[in-house]
Design an enzyme around this catalytic site. Structure first.
Site, PDB file in Angstrom:
ATOM      1  N   TYR A 144     -40.129 -62.612  78.040  1.00 26.82           N
ATOM      2  CA  TYR A 144     -40.552 -63.585  77.035  1.00 26.82           C
ATOM      3  C   TYR A 144     -39.642 -63.431  75.819  1.00 26.82           C
ATOM      4  O   TYR A 144     -39.445 -62.315  75.327  1.00 26.82           O
ATOM      5  CB  TYR A 144     -42.008 -63.328  76.642  1.00 26.82           C
ATOM      6  CG  TYR A 144     -42.542 -64.261  75.582  1.00 26.82           C
ATOM      7  CD1 TYR A 144     -42.851 -65.585  75.888  1.00 26.82           C
ATOM      8  CD2 TYR A 144     -42.758 -63.815  74.285  1.00 26.82           C
ATOM      9  CE1 TYR A 144     -43.354 -66.444  74.919  1.00 26.82           C
ATOM     10  CE2 TYR A 144     -43.268 -64.666  73.311  1.00 26.82           C
ATOM     11  CZ  TYR A 144     -43.556 -65.977  73.630  1.00 26.82           C
ATOM     12  OH  TYR A 144     -44.050 -66.818  72.670  1.00 26.82           O
ATOM     13  N   ASP A 239     -32.519 -58.816  73.743  1.00 26.45           N
ATOM     14  CA  ASP A 239     -33.663 -59.164  72.911  1.00 26.45           C
ATOM     15  C   ASP A 239     -34.447 -57.877  72.652  1.00 26.45           C
ATOM     16  O   ASP A 239     -35.225 -57.425  73.493  1.00 26.45           O
ATOM     17  CB  ASP A 239     -34.524 -60.213  73.622  1.00 26.45           C
ATOM     18  CG  ASP A 239     -35.754 -60.583  72.812  1.00 26.45           C
ATOM     19  OD1 ASP A 239     -36.002 -59.936  71.774  1.00 26.45           O
ATOM     20  OD2 ASP A 239     -36.478 -61.512  73.227  1.00 26.45           O
ATOM     21  N   LYS A 267     -40.467 -57.584  64.591  1.00 26.45           N
ATOM     22  CA  LYS A 267     -41.533 -56.574  64.593  1.00 26.45           C
ATOM     23  C   LYS A 267     -41.297 -55.409  63.628  1.00 26.45           C
ATOM     24  O   LYS A 267     -41.506 -55.549  62.432  1.00 26.45           O
ATOM     25  CB  LYS A 267     -41.780 -56.104  66.028  1.00 26.45           C
ATOM     26  CG  LYS A 267     -42.271 -57.279  66.927  1.00 26.45           C
ATOM     27  CD  LYS A 267     -42.832 -56.819  68.235  1.00 26.45           C
ATOM     28  CE  LYS A 267     -43.108 -57.960  69.207  1.00 26.45           C
ATOM     29  NZ  LYS A 267     -44.424 -58.535  69.127  1.00 26.45           N
TER      30      LYS A 267
HETATM   31  N1  HOZ Z   1     -46.754 -62.856  72.169  1.00 25.10           N
HETATM   32  C1  HOZ Z   1     -47.210 -61.736  71.421  1.00 25.10           C
HETATM   33  C2  HOZ Z   1     -47.201 -60.494  72.214  1.00 25.10           C
HETATM   34  N2  HOZ Z   1     -46.116 -60.320  73.101  1.00 25.10           N
HETATM   35  C3  HOZ Z   1     -48.589 -61.972  70.895  1.00 25.10           C
HETATM   36  C4  HOZ Z   1     -48.597 -62.432  69.525  1.00 25.10           C
HETATM   37  C5  HOZ Z   1     -50.001 -62.495  68.916  1.00 25.10           C
HETATM   38  O1  HOZ Z   1     -50.892 -63.067  69.515  1.00 25.10           O
HETATM   39  O2  HOZ Z   1     -50.176 -61.995  67.828  1.00 25.10           O
END
Ligand code: HOZ
Length: 430
Positions: A144, A239, A267
């Site tokens: 992702y 990434d 992050k």
């Molecule tokens: N896509 C995020 C984790 N891989 C989640 C983001 C969220 O819901 O805060």
């Protein structure tokens, strides 16, 4: 456990937000029940609006490597806010954070700050296309990279959690240049490069996949990516939004000794505030406007509050003891999960790299999306609910990573191991 206030807030939120949330996986759809509304985070703990406390292994999906409300981070944000929250003009804080990142990841000869991982990956790919003059990009099934149109193809994270097919609303033309290969499949990659290598602008990869659960690269996989992209003049993009400062202080590129052409970050570098960054080889980065013609901009990019939180976080991480202790604690937790599973006769595979881990409910090795999705998601859902009852907050999806912080100490780990034993015991009874 009383969750009546959370339930009331969820009813109100459902009138306002699709599914009651502002990011899909938070809705707990994959694990059942209703999401908890959080009142505050302190150290290793989350507290909901009903006053329940939980040892937190989500940590805002990775950023909080020093735990919630770390005093140095809070002080940096507070002091900075007193001088203004956004300037829309350069500040010295950007240089400080940029240099700190470079100290950990020297491969980023130049970089640019943006506001999210999605922005970082989307722009890195535009840059790769601008630099190479080619259109096609390669990604891996189950990885992702945010929700840009061209990347919402066989994606992990929330897309995998909800079992969604490729999203409606993505025009065929946007995804038509995205080629998808199975993670860790070197022969398939070689075949693709033999056929289409001269059309490929870039390969983008989570060097340790974290969005189908934690799936490390097999020996030779990242090396093959580096060799094939170099041979055909394509760029290699790591990434590291999730893996940066998580699998190693220098990211996966330091852990595996592979130098990508471009890197995306997010992050941890924002200390819990919204952030993203992309960077890499100077000759490529000089294509970015206003140095070069590839356009990208952002009103809040390099925001002083984010920069201050990021600086405070990375300054703490300069002491390698801190990171080593988190990784050590993560290993200990993983070993204890395996031992508890063995005792209870539960089949799990724990995959851990550095400070990230996933407990897959399967007895087969997980090396790609095909093997990840064999995991028993209903068993994970039951495990998740039992752990919540015992005061431990895990990712509400089998296909996400768990994270530890510097403030997950002996008390939190003992409490969690105890909870795991109770949960496995219940699961074993069926
Ligand atoms: N896509 C995020 C984790 N891989 C989640 C983001 C969220 O819901 O805060």
């Amino acid at each position: 456990m009383d969750t009546s206030k959370s339930q009331q807030l969820f009813s109100a939120a459902q009138q306002l937000f699709p599914g009651g949330v502002n990011s899909p996986v938070r809705a707990f759809r994959a694990v059942g029940g209703q999401p908890l509304f959080i009142d505050r985070g302190q150290g290793a703990y989350l507290y909901d609006v009903d006053g329940n406390g939980f040892v937190d292994f989500v940590l805002s999906w990775g950023p909080l490597i020093l735990g919630h409300s770390h005093p140095a981070v809070v002080a940096a944000i507070t002091e900075t806010a007193l001088r203004g929250t956004s300037f829309g003009a350069p500040s010295e804080l950007e240089i400080k954070l940029g240099r700190l990142i470079q100290a950990f990841m020297p491969n980023l000869e130049m970089l640019r700050f943006v506001n999210s991982g999605t922005e970082a990956t989307m722009t890195a790919l535009r840059l790769a296309r601008a630099y190479t003059g080619r259109s096609k990009i390669v990604k891996f099934e189950g990885c992702y990279h945010g929700h840009a149109d061209m990347l919402l193809v066989k994606a992990g994270s929330g897309v995998a959690t909800l079992g969604l097919p490729d999203s409606p609303g993505v025009p065929a033309a946007s995804a038509g240049d995205t080629l998808v290969v199975s993670f860790n499949d070197i022969p398939a990659l070689e075949m693709l490069f033999n056929q289409k290598g001269h059309e490929i602008a870039a390969v983008i990869v989570e060097p340790v996949a974290g969005n189908m659960g934690v799936v490390p690269p097999e020996p030779g996989f990242l090396e093959s990516l580096r060799r094939l992209t170099t041979e055909c003049g394509a760029l290699l993009i790591f990434d590291e939004v999730m893996t940066g400062f998580r699998v190693h202080l220098g990211g996966a590129q330091a852990l595996y000794g592979i130098q990508p052409d471009l890197t995306t970050l997010g992050k941890v570098i924002g200390g819990g505030l919204p952030v993203g960054a992309y960077g890499g080889r100077k000759d490529i980065m000089q294509m970015v406007a206003p140095s070069g013609p590839m356009y990208q901009a952002g009103t809040l990019s390099g925001n002083p509050l984010t920069m201050a939180a990021g600086i405070a976080t990375l300054e703490e991480l300069r002491n390698p003891e801190i990171w080593n202790n988190i990784a050590h604690t993560t290993t200990r937790l993983g070993n204890e999960v395996c031992a508890a599973a063995k005792d209870a006769g539960i089949k799990v595979v724990v995959q851990q790299v550095g400070t990230m881990f996933t407990t897959f409910f399967t007895d087969l090795p997980v090396k790609d999306w095909s093997s990840a999705k064999l995991a028993d998601t209903s068993k994970y859902a039951e495990f998740f609910r039992l752990m919540l009852e015992e005061g431990v907050y895990l990712a509400p999806s089998q296909f996400e990573a768990g994270f530890l912080s510097s403030v997950h100490g002996n008390i939190e780990i003992e409490k969690s191991i105890n909870a795991i034993k109770i949960a496995f015991h219940h699961l074993a009874k069926g």
